[in-house]
Design a protein around this motif. Structure first.
Motif, PDB file in Angstrom:
ATOM      1  N   UNK A   1     -30.434 -27.903  37.273  1.00  0.00           N
ATOM      2  CA  UNK A   1     -29.593 -27.427  38.376  1.00  0.00           C
ATOM      3  C   UNK A   1     -29.772 -25.933  38.653  1.00  0.00           C
ATOM      4  N   UNK A   2     -30.756 -25.325  38.030  1.00  0.00           N
ATOM      5  CA  UNK A   2     -31.258 -24.020  38.465  1.00  0.00           C
ATOM      6  C   UNK A   2     -32.489 -24.298  39.329  1.00  0.00           C
ATOM      7  N   UNK A   3     -32.447 -23.849  40.573  1.00  0.00           N
ATOM      8  CA  UNK A   3     -33.568 -24.123  41.484  1.00  0.00           C
ATOM      9  C   UNK A   3     -33.732 -22.925  42.418  1.00  0.00           C
ATOM     10  N   UNK A   4     -34.633 -22.029  42.059  1.00  0.00           N
ATOM     11  CA  UNK A   4     -34.852 -20.782  42.792  1.00  0.00           C
ATOM     12  C   UNK A   4     -36.102 -20.886  43.650  1.00  0.00           C
ATOM     13  N   UNK A   5     -35.954 -20.488  44.907  1.00  0.00           N
ATOM     14  CA  UNK A   5     -37.086 -20.431  45.829  1.00  0.00           C
ATOM     15  C   UNK A   5     -37.308 -18.982  46.263  1.00  0.00           C
ATOM     16  N   UNK A   6     -38.525 -18.659  46.586  1.00  0.00           N
ATOM     17  CA  UNK A   6     -38.856 -17.340  47.124  1.00  0.00           C
ATOM     18  C   UNK A   6     -39.334 -17.527  48.558  1.00  0.00           C
ATOM     19  N   UNK A   7     -38.664 -16.898  49.493  1.00  0.00           N
ATOM     20  CA  UNK A   7     -39.044 -17.005  50.902  1.00  0.00           C
ATOM     21  C   UNK A   7     -39.678 -15.696  51.353  1.00  0.00           C
ATOM     22  N   UNK A   8     -40.878 -15.741  51.904  1.00  0.00           N
ATOM     23  CA  UNK A   8     -41.534 -14.509  52.373  1.00  0.00           C
ATOM     24  C   UNK A   8     -40.678 -13.776  53.400  1.00  0.00           C
ATOM     25  N   UNK A   9     -40.657 -12.475  53.293  1.00  0.00           N
ATOM     26  CA  UNK A   9     -39.988 -11.671  54.303  1.00  0.00           C
ATOM     27  C   UNK A   9     -38.561 -11.294  53.986  1.00  0.00           C
ATOM     28  N   UNK A  10     -38.021 -11.790  52.885  1.00  0.00           N
ATOM     29  CA  UNK A  10     -36.664 -11.379  52.496  1.00  0.00           C
ATOM     30  C   UNK A  10     -36.690 -10.847  51.069  1.00  0.00           C
ATOM     31  N   UNK A  11     -35.732  -9.993  50.776  1.00  0.00           N
ATOM     32  CA  UNK A  11     -35.748  -9.283  49.502  1.00  0.00           C
ATOM     33  C   UNK A  11     -34.967  -9.927  48.393  1.00  0.00           C
TER      34      UNK A  11
END
Length: 427
Positions: free
Chosen positions: A42-52
């Protein structure tokens, strides 16, 4: 050819990873078996380009001074920052700032003093907080229990709420790179210590006897071990997703008495931070509302134009059937109402959407646990080892205020692994 392991760890969330690390560090051969195609649970981290900032579809906040979270953060070289900002409410068509999460909290003091036995928060409201003078308190209590605990009023413990409100206020933080980075650090060390990772492997049955465990996966594979450390979420216990032979009726009964709340999480990225148009809303952080979606928060103190729409407890249960697009529509309608915009304008401002319905997720069937009346008694029954062969861990088995957190999962995973090691020490 069959391979037999010292320990089979079922579930590669925070509890399972922590347990696998402890066991493999002690020299045990470990197979970590996970239904998903990734570790983290239930830890699910995404990285989206363009945000910090990272996108957290699951666990997001660090609540207070947590030893294992701090240990692994330091070990992985991760930084964190404090969550700061103002708290607002939208009620009966009016958007206004509130001083704290619970309005008129002082009115609870005589109630707390009169309580000698634990009762549910719902009973507390019905018994002690009726009448127009308590309207604000009833509203914020309900939004807090449902939005913060992901619980329901009829189960949530009044004693637990009292302990929290009377305790010292703890800082709320986020990891700058997201929770996923912390679990990846444990994952990496497990791999270096020889843990076998078996992903995409849902298990439907466990056959066991003293000193013997056989797990049957849905794809026909099976795994043999001397012991099992089970970390499946409480939602899977409640649904009976795993068959046990011999059966574990005491465990199933204990699970039915514990609290486990559904969660639906929607993260909206906009072109601008339109909610901070007014000078006094520049630092808007949390917002509780009487609209369809009852709890919202921003990325504050970061200035990224992100809004999280959060449904927990009864609100999530009522709307868990909605598709992502339907929920986005509800969210935009709520935002239009609260901030005086049009839905069409908001849709043009909307850039990306991230969504996860944890209530419908077959590998957890809910968000996280919360404290209930007599909870420690049932937690003790569910977590007790069986025949020095079956061991149990998970955030829902942590007796205390850290229940429902990543820290709780880490601590119970560590404790169960150390108990197993002690029980099977040589000499």
């Amino acid at each position: 050819m069959e391979h037999r392991y010292d320990v089979l760890v079922l579930g590669a969330g925070a509890a399972g990873l922590m347990a696998a690390w402890e066991l493999s560090a002690a020299g045990r051969s470990v197979a970590l078996i996970e239904a998903r195609g990734r570790t983290g649970g239930r830890v699910h981290t995404l990285q989206e380009p363009g945000i910090g900032v990272p996108i957290e579809l699951g666990a997001e906040f660090i609540h207070g001074d947590l030893p294992l979270t701090q240990h692994w953060s330091a070990r992985a070289g991760l930084s964190s920052y404090e969550v700061e900002g103002s708290i607002w409410q939208y009620k009966k068509g009016k958007l206004q700032e509130q001083e704290d999460f619970i309005e008129e909290e002082a009115a609870l003091k005589p109630v707390w003093e009169s309580l000698t036995d634990d009762i549910s928060v719902g009973t507390l409201i019905d018994r002690y907080l009726q009448g127009p003078g308590y309207e604000a308190l009833r509203f914020t209590l309900q939004r807090y229990v449902e939005g913060y605990y992901a619980g329901n009023l009829e189960q949530a413990s009044a004693f637990a709420l009292r302990r929290e409100l009377e305790g010292q206020e703890e800082a709320q933080c986020r990891l700058a790179s997201g929770y996923g980075a912390l679990l990846r650090a444990i994952d990496t060390e497990c791999a270096h210590q020889g843990v076998l990772f078996c992903l995409n492997t849902p298990v439907h049955s466990v056959e066991w006897g003293e000193g013997y465990v056989r797990l049957q996966a849905t794809d026909g594979r099976h795994f043999l071990g001397t012991t099992l450390l089970c970390t499946v979420p409480l939602g899977n216990w409640l649904a009976g997703d795993i068959g046990w032979t011999p059966s574990l009726p005491d465990k199933q009964e204990a699970a039915r008495h514990l609290g486990f709340g559904p969660v639906v999480k929607l993260i909206l990225r906009f072109r601008t931070r339109f909610w901070s148009d007014e000078t006094n809303r520049k630092d808007l952080n949390f917002l509780f509302s009487d609209t369809t979606i009852p709890a919202w928060w921003t990325a504050a103190p970061k200035t990224d134009a992100l809004l999280t729409a959060w449904l927990g407890g009864p609100a999530a249960a009522a709307l868990q059937h909605l598709t992502q697009e339907q929920l986005v529509g509800r969210a935009l309608s709520d935002l239009a109402q609260m901030f005086g915009k049009t839905k069409d304008w908001l849709r043009l401002q909307l850039q990306t959407v991230h969504y996860h319905n944890w209530a419908k997720d077959p590998y957890c069937r809910g968000g996280y646990s919360f404290e209930v009346v007599d909870g420690p008694h049932w937690q003790k029954l569910l977590s007790a080892p069986v025949a020095r062969t079956l061991y149990f861990a998970g955030e829902g088995l942590h007796a205390g205020p850290q229940i429902g957190t990543v820290e709780a999962a880490l601590q119970t995973g560590q404790a169960a692994a150390r108990q197993l090691i002690a029980d099977h020490a040589v000499g």
